[in-house]
Design a protein around this motif. Structure first.
Motif, PDB file in Angstrom:
ATOM      1  N   ASN A   1      40.605  26.824  54.799  1.00 30.24           N
ATOM      2  CA  ASN A   1      40.947  25.673  55.615  1.00 30.24           C
ATOM      3  C   ASN A   1      39.692  24.998  56.154  1.00 30.24           C
ATOM      4  OD1 ASN A   1      41.767  24.295  58.265  1.00 30.24           O
ATOM      5  ND2 ASN A   1      43.742  24.782  57.333  1.00 30.24           N
ATOM      6  N   GLU A   2      39.745  23.675  56.315  1.00 33.02           N
ATOM      7  CA  GLU A   2      38.594  22.942  56.849  1.00 33.02           C
ATOM      8  C   GLU A   2      38.258  23.368  58.270  1.00 33.02           C
ATOM      9  OE1 GLU A   2      36.256  20.606  55.631  1.00 33.02           O
ATOM     10  OE2 GLU A   2      37.049  21.618  53.870  1.00 33.02           O
ATOM     11  N   TYR A   3      39.312  23.708  59.047  1.00 34.52           N
ATOM     12  CA  TYR A   3      39.050  24.205  60.395  1.00 34.52           C
ATOM     13  C   TYR A   3      38.213  25.483  60.338  1.00 34.52           C
ATOM     14  CZ  TYR A   3      42.467  20.976  62.438  1.00 34.52           C
ATOM     15  OH  TYR A   3      43.143  19.848  62.853  1.00 34.52           O
TER      16      TYR A   3
ATOM     17  N   LEU B   1      24.461  34.847  56.232  1.00 33.34           N
ATOM     18  CA  LEU B   1      25.689  35.210  55.516  1.00 33.34           C
ATOM     19  C   LEU B   1      26.703  34.067  55.550  1.00 33.34           C
ATOM     20  CD1 LEU B   1      26.225  38.933  56.613  1.00 33.34           C
ATOM     21  CD2 LEU B   1      25.672  38.105  54.314  1.00 33.34           C
ATOM     22  N   LEU B   2      26.839  33.445  56.705  1.00 36.93           N
ATOM     23  CA  LEU B   2      27.790  32.335  56.843  1.00 36.93           C
ATOM     24  C   LEU B   2      27.328  31.114  56.057  1.00 36.93           C
ATOM     25  CD1 LEU B   2      28.647  32.691  60.634  1.00 36.93           C
ATOM     26  CD2 LEU B   2      30.189  33.114  58.727  1.00 36.93           C
ATOM     27  N   TRP B   3      26.031  30.827  56.062  1.00 39.31           N
ATOM     28  CA  TRP B   3      25.537  29.681  55.298  1.00 39.31           C
ATOM     29  C   TRP B   3      25.789  29.862  53.803  1.00 39.31           C
ATOM     30  CZ3 TRP B   3      20.467  30.078  58.546  1.00 39.31           C
ATOM     31  CH2 TRP B   3      20.651  29.413  59.763  1.00 39.31           C
ATOM     32  N   HIS B   4      25.608  31.069  53.306  1.00 34.03           N
ATOM     33  CA  HIS B   4      25.879  31.337  51.881  1.00 34.03           C
ATOM     34  C   HIS B   4      27.370  31.184  51.570  1.00 34.03           C
ATOM     35  CE1 HIS B   4      22.078  32.445  50.004  1.00 34.03           C
ATOM     36  NE2 HIS B   4      21.729  33.053  51.133  1.00 34.03           N
ATOM     37  N   GLU B   5      28.235  31.604  52.508  1.00 34.50           N
ATOM     38  CA  GLU B   5      29.680  31.473  52.289  1.00 34.50           C
ATOM     39  C   GLU B   5      30.110  30.007  52.247  1.00 34.50           C
ATOM     40  OE1 GLU B   5      32.523  33.879  54.407  1.00 34.50           O
ATOM     41  OE2 GLU B   5      30.962  35.326  54.932  1.00 34.50           O
ATOM     42  N   LEU B   6      29.383  29.157  52.953  1.00 38.40           N
ATOM     43  CA  LEU B   6      29.745  27.743  53.036  1.00 38.40           C
ATOM     44  C   LEU B   6      29.253  26.909  51.859  1.00 38.40           C
ATOM     45  CD1 LEU B   6      29.040  27.175  56.843  1.00 38.40           C
ATOM     46  CD2 LEU B   6      31.276  26.980  55.737  1.00 38.40           C
TER      47      LEU B   6
ATOM     48  N   ASP C   1      29.919  26.716  48.742  1.00 37.74           N
ATOM     49  CA  ASP C   1      30.844  26.218  47.730  1.00 37.74           C
ATOM     50  C   ASP C   1      31.805  25.173  48.286  1.00 37.74           C
ATOM     51  OD1 ASP C   1      32.288  27.839  49.383  1.00 37.74           O
ATOM     52  OD2 ASP C   1      33.370  28.890  47.788  1.00 37.74           O
ATOM     53  N   GLY C   2      31.530  24.682  49.494  1.00 38.29           N
ATOM     54  CA  GLY C   2      32.394  23.667  50.094  1.00 38.29           C
ATOM     55  C   GLY C   2      32.080  22.284  49.549  1.00 38.29           C
ATOM     56  N   HIS C   3      32.691  21.279  50.159  1.00 43.27           N
ATOM     57  CA  HIS C   3      32.445  19.907  49.748  1.00 43.27           C
ATOM     58  C   HIS C   3      32.029  19.104  50.971  1.00 43.27           C
ATOM     59  CE1 HIS C   3      36.309  18.780  51.579  1.00 43.27           C
ATOM     60  NE2 HIS C   3      36.776  19.899  51.043  1.00 43.27           N
ATOM     61  N   GLY C   4      31.637  17.848  50.767  1.00 42.97           N
ATOM     62  CA  GLY C   4      31.206  17.016  51.883  1.00 42.97           C
ATOM     63  C   GLY C   4      29.934  17.564  52.504  1.00 42.97           C
ATOM     64  N   MET C   5      29.944  17.643  53.837  1.00 40.92           N
ATOM     65  CA  MET C   5      28.756  18.125  54.545  1.00 40.92           C
ATOM     66  C   MET C   5      28.441  19.578  54.215  1.00 40.92           C
ATOM     67  SD  MET C   5      29.844  18.989  58.471  1.00 40.92           S
ATOM     68  CE  MET C   5      28.379  19.993  58.682  1.00 40.92           C
ATOM     69  N   TRP C   6      29.479  20.331  53.755  1.00 35.66           N
ATOM     70  CA  TRP C   6      29.240  21.753  53.459  1.00 35.66           C
ATOM     71  C   TRP C   6      28.380  21.916  52.209  1.00 35.66           C
ATOM     72  CZ3 TRP C   6      30.283  22.886  57.918  1.00 35.66           C
ATOM     73  CH2 TRP C   6      31.450  22.494  58.572  1.00 35.66           C
TER      74      TRP C   6
END
Length: 430
Positions: free
Chosen positions: A319-321, A344-349, A351-356
């Motif tokens: 989810n985007e939230y 760890l959190l930056w690596h998880e993010l 594969d997102g889109h937009g700002m991620w």
């Protein structure tokens, strides 16, 4: 033209004449018919209250009393009493104040317009307060413009009992207009601590609800629906009609609307207070948790802020939230110097889109350059970000993108120089 009463008096002089008797009886019946109708529509009959004599003449008010166990939506009125006032000082950005609820009142008005200038009058003042095992709402009503000064004087006397006033958009409208009316009447405005619940409500529900009107919040959040009052926008029209014809019956809906507003202020206070006291239990929407996390971050209570963000991230990882919560958590850990968790959190993010696509890569490039001295990996994340932004710029022209690219090219050149220097240093050491 003479009034009916004056005509009756003149005819009484002729009562000795037999032929005048039928006319007198007819007029008397007409008068009795008119006077019997009047009390049913009079303010004192429709909305019974008290007339108080002041140094400036009479004014009219009525008290409506509720047992504190009376429910208004999801909460009894007594629920607010169990919450510490410190909670409300924090969410309303007030430094300090009294700690007893008997020094607090709830305030709402009905006005002749939406302006705050000299031409706008407050014709109904509602003040709610706790009194032993009851919640009392005192409603001051402006029966005529000539009674305004007396009404304001009596209102000021009542407000002297309280040090804190709670309203909804009161700072932006009600209190400003009240100050204008006091100034016009050459009276002293009471000094109070003002807690306005509109800003905290916006933080919690602005993105969830279509609007942050009090009636919307009470229906969607507090579980209360109005069935027997009239919309506030119709109140001026009804008041002007009363001044014209003296029929107070249409005013019942206006008075009821004012009562509902004040009762909702009480239970809204309870709900906001409970959300702050028990955020993980009370908040049901990610936006509520984001708002609560921001408050706790501002109050330097990082552990609770972290717990709110973690709960959002656990709701649904796709989810985007959840992504936004993970991003905020990563910045929280970065600020604390807990880089292992942040990375760890930056690596998880990634594969997102937009700002991620870009923000986590920029943070990873900074981390590998400045913390790990791994210029090769820092360069890779920088080049990936440059490619993503150049692709985006081909679709959308933006000064922000141009600025970001300028910064990234500067980092790219710096990393290249650092890598060349590292190679030269290595050769020299051999």
């Amino acid at each position: 033209m003479r009034s009916l009463r004056e005509r009756l008096k003149s005819y009484k002089k002729d009562m000795i004449h037999h032929e005048a008797a039928p006319a007198i009886e007819s007029l008397a019946e007409e008068f009795e018919e008119q006077t019997s109708v009047f009390p049913e529509s009079a303010l004192e009959s429709v909305l019974p209250g008290c007339e108080e004599m002041t140094p400036y003449g009479p004014c009219y008010y009525r008290d409506v009393r509720f047992d504190v166990l009376t429910a208004h939506g999801h909460y009894p009125l007594a629920r607010t009493l169990h919450l510490p006032l410190d909670v409300f000082y924090k969410v309303c950005k007030v430094k300090d104040g009294p700690h007893e609820w008997d020094e607090v009142c709830f305030f709402d008005t009905e006005t002749t317009g939406l302006g705050s200038g000299a031409g706008t009058f407050i014709f109904l003042f509602g003040i709610g307060f706790y009194e032993e095992d009851e919640f009392v709402i005192r409603q001051y009503f402006l029966r005529s413009y000539t009674e305004e000064r007396a009404l304001l004087w009596s209102l000021a006397e009542l407000l002297k009992r309280f040090r804190v006033i709670v309203s909804f958009n009161g700072k932006g409208f009600d209190w400003k207009l009240l100050e204008t009316r006091f100034s016009m009447a050459r009276l002293q405005v009471p000094s109070v601590i003002h807690l306005d619940l509109l800003p905290p409500s916006r933080r919690l529900w602005k993105k969830i609800l279509g609007n942050c009107k009090l009636t919307t919040i009470e229906q969607e959040v507090l579980g209360f629906s109005r069935n027997d009052d009239i919309p506030g926008k119709k109140a001026p029209e009804i008041f002007f009609a009363y001044l014209s014809d003296g029929d107070a019956r249409p005013l019942v809906g206006v008075f009821t609307h004012n009562v509902h507003d004040i009762l909702t202020l009480v239970t809204l206070s309870a709900h906001i207070g409970m959300m702050v006291e028990h955020p993980l239990h009370m908040a049901t929407h990610p936006e509520e948790l984001f708002g609560l996390a921001r408050w706790y971050d501002e109050w330097l209570q990082g552990k609770t802020s972290e717990a709110c963000l973690v709960k959002i991230a656990e709701m649904d990882e796709t989810n985007e939230y959840a992504r936004e919560a993970m991003w905020k958590l990563s910045l929280f850990y970065k600020r604390l110097g807990q880089y292992e968790k942040a990375v760890l959190l930056w690596h998880e993010l990634l594969d997102g889109h937009g700002m991620w696509q870009t923000a986590p890569r920029i943070e990873l490039a900074k981390y590998y350059e400045h913390k790990m001295r791994d210029y090769q990996r820092a360069l890779r994340f920088t080049e990936e970000t440059i490619a993503l932004l150049q692709e985006k710029r081909s679709l959308v022209r933006s000064l922000y993108i141009d600025h970001e690219l300028k910064e990234l090219f500067h980092r790219h050149n710096r990393l290249k120089n650092k890598m060349r220097k590292a190679v030269n240093d290595s050769v020299q050491q051999r």
